[in-house]
Design a protein around this motif. Structure first.
Motif: not given
Lengths: 529, 315
Positions: B212, B214-215, B217-222, B229-230
């Motif tokens: 999650f 990786r998910t 980061r793929a969303k665009g979170l730095s 957040r995660h």
């Protein structure tokens, strides 16, 4: 101009080359299928497009999204592209979502990040996006947590996250590999619909030619970091101009040469088997509820016969296996092997245990990494009364390894020195060494690449011919079951719903559930004709 | 969530009953006559008899158990044999040192460990990470009383910022009292912080490898946003477990530190009571500590459920 253009992409991790000059293009509104076996570099290509690469990666070549080079962007600019212009869906829906956040918040996060929405606006929009992926808020409220959803539903949430900002490009890396066939069919349909509606480009990565052939407009076949063949799907499948494409194609629809002749003498007899599990207690003093995992199952497996057991996850296949092996006690009914009754635990006679061996799915997790192959393979020998010792033992190990196509000298190696396919051979050698009558193959080829899978199927066919072995072949993969079994049983919710000669069941399924399964399974042959 | 809390509360009650039975049986029933144990081998028969009556040993065990537990429920822990004062009063005096000391030490250790652990995990393999891991190795290895002595040498004797020991009481305002507890709290906190830093670091490292992340980061979170957040909340569960265990330890395990700093806390009380064979005090303090540990476990359980929704629904 293509939506995405990759030109001569070279990529190495710690100087180990992974991608060797990849050139690919994806058009808006089209689906590009990337096919390859493990280690072919298909997932690394996806990571390179996302620019989410492991430490120590060096890269040359161009990746252009709508003409803009992703390779030149700063990290901040890339964060803005990820999730907004490119969405990504991963293989493992069970772990791809944060277990501590609601699905609403996880979808809304992308919108808040890229579109500056307030939490309330973003949640309202998230509800719409979830409805688009067929998770209507009436049935799947935004405050659901991932663990309250099935694998297929979770994959829909991951897709919702990926498409929330209407990206130009969607990358799906083995999005259905971890799912059952019926769920797989639904997810593929959903992806196809989203591409048609939004006009985005889709890269669908898979090891399974049949899955991709169904929905891809274009295909790229990858091998060892190179694209060996690319073009429109129909042309690639028709021409198969590269030898590897042909090999892959043949392996996918491989039919092992089976010569074993089943007898009419029953080996394994299961009568009215019932297997229940206590559910967690509702309160400290309350009685635990009961879950019936196997409900009144009866069947017979003859000497030399290969019997398939097909069903989706949670149908009770593995529970049934454990009961047959005498690992768990049954709550009703009986199991017998060669007329001897199977009892669970220590009371099971070793001689009876020696008649049954099992090969599991995971070639990586089913060996103790600290033992040498000789010890791993010879472990079942303790079941024999006159177990060979000294040179005889070594000879037995060498012979078992030889039977599965490995070398005697492999006995002195450790398991990490072998590939997945070789490990599965070692697992079979371990089962063979005490000359069992029955081998239970529990998803034994499911984790293998198609070419390796074809070799293992050949090996199994050959061994059953030579030793008159019986197989109970458990799988969710209908194609493989069809290739290797004489008879097949279809299991659903703990019950056998259909049973018969494999060809008959596949050609003329009687039960609705069998028909659903067969309809959902992707078939490669259709695309060729 | 309420259901979960209620279930945990029931199990808390059952644990308390079980604990009180074990304590009662081991101290009063099993080894023979507690009165004889308290007075030693040279006791006069009359004194022994008087003590037996005073302790209520002439009554049947069940009645003694019930009067002991019902007494505790109303705050009556009996009269100390050596101090000749109500045990409840003695404990109350001591707990106002031990509890703030434990809380202070825990706060310090958490404030040091959580940022240090996060920093080390996100900079894995860097000089900072190596330095932090190396320091925690020292912190785990060095006993806290040695820290205490060093702290006294530097801050009390050389610099004269703090007094070397003693406790002025809370009557003179919170500041002098807190000042007296500062050095002991630091000495207690450092080894705990070392352990907690390592737990925080490895928990976060595990989380960073999760799908999650990786998910995210793929969303665009730095990287930083993804961790906050995660990653962080997912890494909290093992950290909470250790914090709970550490608090129980700090409450009663500060005996040596209390001795180094001349603090009249619970640790010293129980040490003295055992030395003087004051079974009434021993029994009551142990019961109180068990109570504290069980309540903390309960609070940690609630914290788990607050962090992890999967636990809430399983109840």
């Amino acid at each position: 101009m293509s939506l995405l253009q990759i030109d001569n992409l070279h990529l190495a991790i710690h100087d180990q080359p992974i991608l060797k000059g990849i050139t690919l293009g994806v058009e808006a509104g089209r689906v590009l299928g990337i096919i390859g076996e493990s280690g072919s570099g298909k997932s690394m290509t996806a990571s390179a497009i996302m620019q989410l690469l492991p430490n120590g990666t060096s890269m040359t070549g161009d990746i252009l999204l709508e003409g803009i080079a992703l390779t030149d962007m700063t990290e901040t600019a890339l964060n803005d592209v990820r999730g907004r212009l490119i969405g990504m869906v991963f293989q493992e829906p069970m772990t791809a979502l944060n277990p501590l956040l609601t699905i609403g918040d996880q979808v809304a996060e992308t919108l808040r990040l890229h579109q500056g929405m307030s939490r309330r606006e973003a949640l309202a929009r998230a509800a719409e996006v979830l409805a688009r992926v067929e998770l209507p808020p009436a049935r799947f409220p935004l405050n659901r947590y991932p663990h309250e959803l099935s694998g297929g539903q979770r994959q829909r949430v991951v897709i919702a996250i990926a498409i929330a900002c209407n990206p130009r490009l969607l990358i799906a890396d083995e999005p259905t590999t971890a799912l059952d066939v019926t769920t797989q069919a639904q997810i593929l349909l959903l992806l196809k619909r989203l591409v048609a509606e939004d006009g985005m480009g889709l890269i669908l990565i898979s090891h399974d030619l049949a899955v991709v052939a169904d929905i891809a407009d274009d295909l790229a076949i990858m091998r060892e970091g190179e694209v060996v063949e690319a073009g429109p799907t129909a042309r690639v499948l028709r021409e198969k101009s590269h030898p590897y494409t042909r090999a892959l194609f043949e392996a996918s629809s491989h039919q092992p040469d089976r010569r074993a002749i089943p007898t009419e003498a029953p080996l394994l007899e299961v009568r009215n088997l019932i297997r229940t599990y206590p559910l967690p207690r509702k309160s400290i003093f309350g009685k635990p509820g009961m879950f019936e995992a196997v409900r009144d199952v009866s069947f017979t497996l003859d000497h030399g016969e290969s019997l398939g057991l097909v069903g989706e996850s949670g149908c009770g296949k593995s529970t049934l296996t454990r009961a047959i092996l005498g690992l768990d006690a049954a709550q009703g009914g009986s199991i017998s092997v060669d007329g001897e009754t199977v009892v669970a635990g220590q009371r099971m006679p070793t001689g009876l245990r020696a008649k049954m061996q099992v090969v599991f799915q995971d070639p990586y997790g089913s060996f103790n990494p600290r033992h040498k192959v000789s010890r791993l393979v010879s472990e079942p020998l303790h079941l024999l009364e006159d177990a060979p010792v000294g040179p005889e033992r070594d000879a037995a190990i060498g012979q078992a390894l030889g039977e599965v196509g490995l070398d005697e000298t492999d006995a002195q190696k450790y398991i990490h020195e072998f590939s997945g396919g070789q490990r599965q051979r070692i697992a079979i050698a371990r089962a063979l060494i005490i000359r069992p009558r029955l081998i239970i193959l529990d998803e034994a080829v499911s984790a293998l690449d198609v070419s390796i899978r074809a070799q293992i199927l050949d090996l199994l066919a050959d061994l059953s011919t030579r030793h008159g072995l019986s197989y109970l072949f458990i799988s969710h993969d209908l194609h493989v079951v069809r290739a290797i079994t004489d008879r097949v049983m279809i299991m659903k919710s703990g019950q056998i719903v259909e049973e018969g000669a494999t060809e008959t069941v596949f050609a003329d399924p009687q039960h609705d559930y069998t028909r659903t399964l067969l309809a959902a399974a992707p078939v490669l042959e259709e695309h060729v004709s | 969530m309420l259901r979960y809390a209620l279930k945990r509360l029931i199990s808390l009650g059952l644990s308390l009953v079980a604990a009180s039975l074990v304590i009662f049986l081991s101290l009063e029933i099993v080894p023979g006559d507690p009165a004889a144990a308290m007075l030693g081998i040279n006791a006069e028969p009359e004194t022994l008899k008087a003590l037996r009556i005073e302790l209520g040993l002439d009554k049947p065990p069940l009645q003694r158990y019930l009067s002991w537990t019902s007494g505790m429920l109303t705050g009556d822990f009996g009269i100390s044999y050596t101090y000749r004062a109500p045990v409840s009063q003695i404990i109350l005096d001591r707990i106002w040192i031990s509890l703030p000391l434990a809380l202070l030490a825990l706060l310090l250790s958490t404030l040091i460990a959580v940022p240090a652990g996060i920093w080390a995990a996100t900079k894995r393999g860097s000089i900072a990470d190596i330095a932090i891991v190396g320091t925690t190795q020292l912190g785990v290895a060095i006993p806290n009383f040695w820290f205490a002595v060093i702290l006294v040498l530097i801050f009390a004797i050389n610099l004269g910022w703090f007094s070397a020991g003693g406790f002025p009481g809370w009557a003179g305002g919170p500041l002098p009292a807190l000042k007296a507890l500062t050095l002991p709290a630091i000495a207690l906190a450092l080894p705990q912080a070392a352990i907690l830093t390592r737990v925080m670091r490895s928990a976060l490292l595990d989380t960073l490898g999760e799908d999650f992340m990786r998910t995210a980061r793929a969303k665009g979170l730095s990287q930083r946003q993804a961790i906050w957040r995660h990653g962080f909340r997912n890494a909290l569960i093992p950290v909470l477990t250790i914090i709970g265990l550490q608090f129980s330890f700090l409450l009663a395990g500060a005996i040596i530190i209390e001795n180094v700093f001349f603090l009249p806390g619970l640790g010293r009380l129980i040490f003295q009571a055992i030395a003087q064979r004051d079974l009434i005090v021993v029994e009551s303090v142990i019961m109180l500590l068990v109570f504290a540990v069980i309540v903390i476990t309960f609070l940690v359980d609630l914290a788990y459920a607050w962090v992890d929704p999967r636990l809430r629904s399983r109840a």
